[in-house]
Enzyme design. Structure first.
Site, PDB file in Angstrom:
ATOM      1  N   ARG A 226      -2.448 -13.667  13.946  1.00 32.48           N
ATOM      2  CA  ARG A 226      -2.235 -15.024  14.192  1.00 32.48           C
ATOM      3  C   ARG A 226      -3.468 -15.319  14.935  1.00 32.48           C
ATOM      4  O   ARG A 226      -3.924 -14.657  15.792  1.00 32.48           O
ATOM      5  CB  ARG A 226      -1.028 -15.425  15.088  1.00 32.48           C
ATOM      6  CG  ARG A 226       0.281 -15.117  14.325  1.00 32.48           C
ATOM      7  CD  ARG A 226       0.271 -16.087  13.255  1.00 32.48           C
ATOM      8  NE  ARG A 226       1.836 -16.231  12.424  1.00 32.48           N
ATOM      9  CZ  ARG A 226       1.754 -15.719  11.077  1.00 32.48           C
ATOM     10  NH1 ARG A 226       0.947 -15.107  10.465  1.00 32.48           N
ATOM     11  NH2 ARG A 226       2.947 -15.657  10.681  1.00 32.48           N
ATOM     12  N   HIS A 274      -6.049 -17.726   5.443  1.00 29.49           N
ATOM     13  CA  HIS A 274      -4.607 -17.164   5.728  1.00 29.49           C
ATOM     14  C   HIS A 274      -4.087 -16.614   4.454  1.00 29.49           C
ATOM     15  O   HIS A 274      -3.106 -17.048   4.006  1.00 29.49           O
ATOM     16  CB  HIS A 274      -3.664 -18.264   6.404  1.00 29.49           C
ATOM     17  CG  HIS A 274      -2.596 -17.676   7.159  1.00 29.49           C
ATOM     18  ND1 HIS A 274      -2.078 -18.170   8.132  1.00 29.49           N
ATOM     19  CD2 HIS A 274      -1.982 -16.501   6.732  1.00 29.49           C
ATOM     20  CE1 HIS A 274      -0.816 -17.428   8.354  1.00 29.49           C
ATOM     21  NE2 HIS A 274      -0.740 -16.519   7.619  1.00 29.49           N
TER      22      HIS A 274
HETATM   23  P1  NAP Z   1       6.400  -5.482  12.953  1.00 27.66           P
HETATM   24  O1  NAP Z   1       6.930  -4.769  11.933  1.00 27.66           O
HETATM   25  O2  NAP Z   1       7.563  -6.374  14.004  1.00 27.66           O
HETATM   26  O3  NAP Z   1       5.546  -4.694  13.824  1.00 27.66           O
HETATM   27  C1  NAP Z   1       5.090  -5.283  14.990  1.00 27.66           C
HETATM   28  C2  NAP Z   1       4.242  -4.155  15.708  1.00 27.66           C
HETATM   29  O4  NAP Z   1       3.601  -4.869  16.950  1.00 27.66           O
HETATM   30  C3  NAP Z   1       5.330  -3.114  16.444  1.00 27.66           C
HETATM   31  O5  NAP Z   1       4.615  -1.929  16.125  1.00 27.66           O
HETATM   32  C4  NAP Z   1       5.295  -3.605  17.763  1.00 27.66           C
HETATM   33  O6  NAP Z   1       5.714  -2.585  18.709  1.00 27.66           O
HETATM   34  C5  NAP Z   1       3.965  -3.972  18.114  1.00 27.66           C
HETATM   35  N1  NAP Z   1       4.141  -4.886  19.275  1.00 27.66           N
HETATM   36  C6  NAP Z   1       4.944  -6.002  19.508  1.00 27.66           C
HETATM   37  N2  NAP Z   1       4.686  -6.680  20.803  1.00 27.66           N
HETATM   38  C7  NAP Z   1       3.753  -5.709  21.380  1.00 27.66           C
HETATM   39  C8  NAP Z   1       3.077  -5.549  22.587  1.00 27.66           C
HETATM   40  N3  NAP Z   1       3.583  -6.368  23.568  1.00 27.66           N
HETATM   41  N4  NAP Z   1       2.481  -4.903  23.020  1.00 27.66           N
HETATM   42  C9  NAP Z   1       1.992  -3.686  21.744  1.00 27.66           C
HETATM   43  N5  NAP Z   1       2.417  -3.688  20.504  1.00 27.66           N
HETATM   44  C10 NAP Z   1       3.509  -4.656  20.315  1.00 27.66           C
HETATM   45  O7  NAP Z   1       5.751  -6.654  12.512  1.00 27.66           O
HETATM   46  P2  NAP Z   1       4.912  -6.773  10.879  1.00 27.66           P
HETATM   47  O8  NAP Z   1       5.732  -6.879   9.578  1.00 27.66           O
HETATM   48  O9  NAP Z   1       4.080  -5.385  11.029  1.00 27.66           O
HETATM   49  O10 NAP Z   1       3.985  -7.983  10.962  1.00 27.66           O
HETATM   50  C11 NAP Z   1       2.900  -8.229  12.148  1.00 27.66           C
HETATM   51  C12 NAP Z   1       2.205  -9.474  12.114  1.00 27.66           C
HETATM   52  O11 NAP Z   1       1.383  -9.837  10.745  1.00 27.66           O
HETATM   53  C13 NAP Z   1       3.435 -10.708  11.815  1.00 27.66           C
HETATM   54  O12 NAP Z   1       4.084 -10.982  13.066  1.00 27.66           O
HETATM   55  C14 NAP Z   1       2.548 -11.955  11.365  1.00 27.66           C
HETATM   56  O13 NAP Z   1       2.137 -12.626  12.569  1.00 27.66           O
HETATM   57  C15 NAP Z   1       1.250 -11.053  10.736  1.00 27.66           C
HETATM   58  N6  NAP Z   1       1.224 -11.306   9.340  1.00 27.66           N
HETATM   59  C16 NAP Z   1       0.257 -11.937   8.926  1.00 27.66           C
HETATM   60  C17 NAP Z   1       0.004 -12.472   7.582  1.00 27.66           C
HETATM   61  C18 NAP Z   1      -1.300 -12.757   7.030  1.00 27.66           C
HETATM   62  O14 NAP Z   1      -1.268 -13.310   5.860  1.00 27.66           O
HETATM   63  N7  NAP Z   1      -2.473 -13.145   7.694  1.00 27.66           N
HETATM   64  C19 NAP Z   1       0.965 -11.944   6.357  1.00 27.66           C
HETATM   65  C20 NAP Z   1       2.041 -11.245   7.204  1.00 27.66           C
HETATM   66  C21 NAP Z   1       2.122 -11.021   8.368  1.00 27.66           C
HETATM   67  P3  NAP Z   1       7.186  -1.537  18.427  1.00 27.66           P
HETATM   68  O15 NAP Z   1       6.583  -0.625  17.494  1.00 27.66           O
HETATM   69  O16 NAP Z   1       6.813  -0.907  19.918  1.00 27.66           O
HETATM   70  O17 NAP Z   1       8.096  -2.586  18.267  1.00 27.66           O
HETATM   71  C1  GLV Z   2       2.299 -14.714   6.981  1.00 31.65           C
HETATM   72  O1  GLV Z   2       1.570 -14.927   7.977  1.00 31.65           O
HETATM   73  C2  GLV Z   2       3.479 -14.325   7.333  1.00 31.65           C
HETATM   74  O2  GLV Z   2       4.063 -14.060   8.498  1.00 31.65           O
HETATM   75  O3  GLV Z   2       4.257 -13.863   6.565  1.00 31.65           O
END
Ligand code: NAP
Ligand code: GLV
Length: 310
Positions: A226, A274
């Site tokens: 983000r 994005h």
């Molecule tokens: P997820 O499965 O919830 O994983 C989040 C990771 O971040 C976990 O390992 C978590 O730690 C860690 N984390 C959270 N808070 C933290 C902190 N304060 N300090 C250190 N580590 C922390 O999320 P995801 O599915 O991988 O997605 C991540 C993000 O990608 C989404 O929230 C979204 O904003 C972004 N995204 C972007 C796009 C795009 O097109 N640009 C698309 C999809 C997603 P733990 O393992 O300890 O819980």
């Molecule tokens: C895209 O940014 C998503 O969070 O799926």
């Protein structure tokens, strides 16, 4: 009972087709034409207007059509007692890992400079910059669905991979760190950093002057999480003086990125609108499977923990 689709961002007809295919017989209404709001028990949402969900008194499931839930979490009227799920799909994960590996490789292989040389008709070999992947360290912030896969794939390409999470993690072949001390220890070792954190109060603005000051000179940054993870003025200062050698940025504080923003034209920056990992209609099966579970009284998967904020 009926489903409601609440998203000003995408085409309701696509979701109407998917609901007809995966949940035949279910009625899908489209916000704001909800009719009798008491009949709605499932909301399919992407960035719904704040306050909208609070008007649905019998809601049993909020299904987020993307991975990130910070927009929901910021709704002061969010009905927090209602279970909330988010999109976790292998096709989203694949897209994201590809995008992040692209950014790391573009940065470490100096693609922006070689393209500039090409445009100038100059044959300039930057031999001093070359190092094989096994001599490069890449740090991945966030080791969840997306970060975990990205870390594994970067390791498969031969990089030394570090990862950072909130709680301790153990991923084969990845040097795992957690907590603030773990981050500080990791950053100084990294030639490139990929941000795949959720946006929460703990991670907002994390990529600031202090963070950037800990990186190796000329380090690469990929932000596909983000825009608000980054303090833009601090990153621009680090790009200006070369402390950050290249940044691939997919997400921004304001989207679309405003005309005239310095990221548009900075020679060390590549921006994308994005698109790192898009929600595709083909992913509806996974989202709607939770509606089937709800109807069958089975446990939901991919639930958001509102107390953690992700
Ligand atoms: P997820 O499965 O919830 O994983 C989040 C990771 O971040 C976990 O390992 C978590 O730690 C860690 N984390 C959270 N808070 C933290 C902190 N304060 N300090 C250190 N580590 C922390 O999320 P995801 O599915 O991988 O997605 C991540 C993000 O990608 C989404 O929230 C979204 O904003 C972004 N995204 C972007 C796009 C795009 O097109 N640009 C698309 C999809 C997603 P733990 O393992 O300890 O819980
Ligand atoms: C895209 O940014 C998503 O969070 O799926």
């Amino acid at each position: 009972m009926a489903l409601v689709y609440i998203s000003p961002w995408s085409d309701a007809n696509l979701w109407r087709q998917q609901v007809a295919r995966h949940l035949p017989g279910e009625e899908l209404r489209v916000w704001p034409d909800v009719g009798d709001a008491r009949a709605i028990d499932v909301a399919l949402v992407w960035k719904p207007p704040h306050g909208a969900l609070a008007t649905l008194p019998n809601l049993k499931l909020i299904a987020n059509l993307g991975a990130g839930v910070e927009h929901l979490m910021a709704d002061p009227a969010l009905p927090r007692h209602v279970p909330m799920t988010r999109l976790v799909h292998p096709l989203m994960t694949e897209q994201m890992s590809e995008y992040c590996a692209l950014g790391v490789m573009m940065g470490l292989r100096r693609v922006a400079e070689y393209m500039a040389s090409q445009r100038a008709g100059q044959w300039v070999a930057r031999e001093a910059d070359v190092a094989p992947p096994s001599q490069r360290a890449v740090g991945v912030l966030g080791l969840g669905e997306l970060g975990g896969d990205t870390a594994r794939k970067l390791a498969a390409l031969g990089y030394q991979v570090h990862g950072w999470s909130r709680s301790p993690r153990d991923l084969p072949g990845i040097a795992c760190h957690h907590g603030r001390d773990g981050l500080d220890a990791m950053l100084g070792a990294c030639d490139a950093v990929v941000c795949l954190l959720p946006l929460t109060t703990a991670t907002r603005g994390i990529i600031d002057r202090r963070f950037l000051g800990r990186l190796k000179p000329g380090a690469i940054l990929v932000n596909a999480a983000r825009g608000a993870h980054v303090v833009d003025d601090d990153l621009l200062a680090a790009l200006d003086d070369g402390r950050v050698g290249f940044a691939l940025l997919d997400v921004f504080y304001d989207e679309p990125l405003p005309a005239g923003h310095r990221y548009w034209s900075h020679p060390r920056v590549m921006i994308t609108p994005h698109i790192a990992a898009l929600t595709l209609p083909v992913m509806a099966d996974v989202i709607l499977a939770n509606v089937k579970r709800l109807r069958a009284g089975q446990p939901l998967v991919d639930q958001v923990d509102p107390t953690r904020g992700y």
